[in-house]
Design a protein around this motif. Structure first.
Motif, PDB file in Angstrom:
ATOM      1  N   VAL A 131       0.836  -1.199   0.000  1.00  0.00           N
ATOM      2  CA  VAL A 131       0.000   0.000   0.000  1.00  0.00           C
ATOM      3  C   VAL A 131       0.877   1.258   0.000  1.00  0.00           C
ATOM      4  O   VAL A 131       1.883   1.329   0.713  1.00  0.00           O
ATOM      5  CB  VAL A 131      -0.928   0.034   1.235  1.00  0.00           C
ATOM      6  N   SER A 133       0.281   5.272   0.850  1.00  0.00           N
ATOM      7  CA  SER A 133      -0.698   6.165   1.478  1.00  0.00           C
ATOM      8  C   SER A 133      -0.074   7.521   1.738  1.00  0.00           C
ATOM      9  O   SER A 133       1.113   7.620   2.074  1.00  0.00           O
ATOM     10  CB  SER A 133      -1.192   5.587   2.813  1.00  0.00           C
ATOM     11  N   ARG A 134      -0.887   8.547   1.616  1.00  0.00           N
ATOM     12  CA  ARG A 134      -0.507   9.897   2.043  1.00  0.00           C
ATOM     13  C   ARG A 134      -1.762  10.621   2.503  1.00  0.00           C
ATOM     14  O   ARG A 134      -2.827  10.418   1.949  1.00  0.00           O
ATOM     15  CB  ARG A 134       0.173  10.686   0.921  1.00  0.00           C
ATOM     16  N   ILE A 137      -4.903   8.632   3.061  1.00  0.00           N
ATOM     17  CA  ILE A 137      -5.587   8.010   1.931  1.00  0.00           C
ATOM     18  C   ILE A 137      -4.683   6.949   1.322  1.00  0.00           C
ATOM     19  O   ILE A 137      -3.565   7.257   0.873  1.00  0.00           O
ATOM     20  CB  ILE A 137      -5.953   9.056   0.856  1.00  0.00           C
ATOM     21  N   ALA A 138      -5.154   5.720   1.284  1.00  0.00           N
ATOM     22  CA  ALA A 138      -4.419   4.625   0.641  1.00  0.00           C
ATOM     23  C   ALA A 138      -4.714   4.692  -0.856  1.00  0.00           C
ATOM     24  O   ALA A 138      -5.626   4.026  -1.351  1.00  0.00           O
ATOM     25  CB  ALA A 138      -4.828   3.289   1.233  1.00  0.00           C
ATOM     26  N   GLU A 141      -3.201   0.291  -3.758  1.00  0.00           N
ATOM     27  CA  GLU A 141      -3.112  -0.957  -3.024  1.00  0.00           C
ATOM     28  C   GLU A 141      -2.946  -2.104  -4.019  1.00  0.00           C
ATOM     29  O   GLU A 141      -3.713  -2.211  -4.982  1.00  0.00           O
ATOM     30  CB  GLU A 141      -4.348  -1.199  -2.169  1.00  0.00           C
ATOM     31  N   SER A 204      -7.704  10.458  -4.577  1.00  0.00           N
ATOM     32  CA  SER A 204      -6.985  11.339  -3.665  1.00  0.00           C
ATOM     33  C   SER A 204      -6.733  12.668  -4.373  1.00  0.00           C
ATOM     34  O   SER A 204      -6.192  12.675  -5.484  1.00  0.00           O
ATOM     35  CB  SER A 204      -5.636  10.743  -3.246  1.00  0.00           C
ATOM     36  N   SER A 264     -12.036   6.029   1.929  1.00  0.00           N
ATOM     37  CA  SER A 264     -10.707   6.050   1.312  1.00  0.00           C
ATOM     38  C   SER A 264      -9.689   5.240   2.081  1.00  0.00           C
ATOM     39  O   SER A 264      -8.637   4.913   1.554  1.00  0.00           O
ATOM     40  CB  SER A 264     -10.220   7.499   1.184  1.00  0.00           C
ATOM     41  N   LEU A 265      -9.954   4.941   3.341  1.00  0.00           N
ATOM     42  CA  LEU A 265      -8.951   4.243   4.150  1.00  0.00           C
ATOM     43  C   LEU A 265      -9.128   2.742   4.059  1.00  0.00           C
ATOM     44  O   LEU A 265     -10.210   2.253   3.813  1.00  0.00           O
ATOM     45  CB  LEU A 265      -9.045   4.711   5.598  1.00  0.00           C
TER      46      LEU A 265
END
Length: 265
Positions: A131, A133-134, A137-138, A141, A204, A264-265
């Motif tokens: 994954v 993420s920033r 928000i992933a 994946e 994102s 989003s997570l």
């Protein structure tokens, strides 16, 4: 008086640091790589001049755990296929890193689009999950299961393209002429496995990779590799032509007022 460590270094200290950098040991990483075809017009849209699309609208994602001395590093890259002056390679749009010391050299020396982020690589038996993420928000994946061994490829050079620039002090344009960098990596792979799975891209506003959707997944692998890299400036870049693409390097400051999209997570 005790040594003031922010003071100037001696010529001997500068030479010793340069020698140490040239004798780095092999640093091995374990990483998931996914490759897919996307929309040709999307790839063409993200390439700043003088880069051009190749004959195949490819996207490549790498999510790695790097065995850095002292503590591990999570490193990621989301890149599109590109060509310049007869050379084919990859143009990264975002390169999340988990530690600041991995950002500095890449951004300031090569012009890599590195940003602090969360990089996760997990394996539970044959199940693999990677994954990027920033901002919570992933946005990428990769998940699946190891489904077989693959022959390790022969060592081969790979080229990444970076645009190195310095934004102007007054916020308009650049303080120096931007340059295009060819960064050539020589990789050695000691193990490679096939992964059967999928790539999930999430919305994102900071890392809008969903604009390069998975139209045909070409493969996912899990591998162990090491290598080195050398960069060189190949040409000056027209500042006016580059300016519309500068936002790729930075998060829009207006996004501080936004919340992450639902789910989003």
């Amino acid at each position: 008086m005790a040594r003031v460590r922010y003071g100037a270094r001696t010529e001997a200290e500068i030479a010793a640091a340069r020698t140490a950098r040239s004798r780095l040991p092999d640093i091995w990483s374990t990483g998931v790589a996914a490759l897919w075809e996307t929309d040709p017009e999307a790839v063409a849209a993200v390439l700043p001049p003088p880069l051009k699309p190749t004959g195949s609208p490819l996207v490549r994602v790498n999510v790695s755990r790097v065995d850095m001395p002292g503590y591990p590093l999570g490193a990621g890259s989301f890149a599109v296929a590109a060509a310049h002056d007869g050379v084919e390679g990859w143009y990264p749009l975002v390169m999340p890193m988990t530690h600041e010391r991995a950002l500095t050299g890449g951004r300031e020396v090569f012009g890599e689009p590195k940003k602090l982020g969360e990089v996760t690589l997990e394996r539970d038996g044959d199940l693999v999950r990677a994954v990027l993420s920033r901002h919570g928000i992933a946005f990428v994946e990769v998940r699946g299961a190891v489904s077989g061994e693959l022959p390790a490829p022969e060592p081969a050079p790979k080229t990444d393209f970076y645009v190195k620039f310095l934004p102007a002090v007054d916020g308009c344009g650049f303080d120096a002429e931007p340059v295009l960098v060819h960064c050539v990596r020589h990789e050695r792979v000691r193990r490679l496995q096939r992964v059967t799975g999928e790539v999930v891209l999430r919305e994102s506003p900071y890392d809008p990779v969903v604009d390069l959707p998975v139209r045909r997944l070409l493969g996912i692998t899990l591998g162990e590799k090491t290598g080195d890299q050398r960069g060189r400036v190949v040409e000056r870049v027209d500042p006016r032509a580059l300016l519309p693409y500068v936002h790729q390097r930075y998060d829009d400051p207006l996004h501080v007022h936004d919340g992450p999209p639902e789910g989003s997570l």
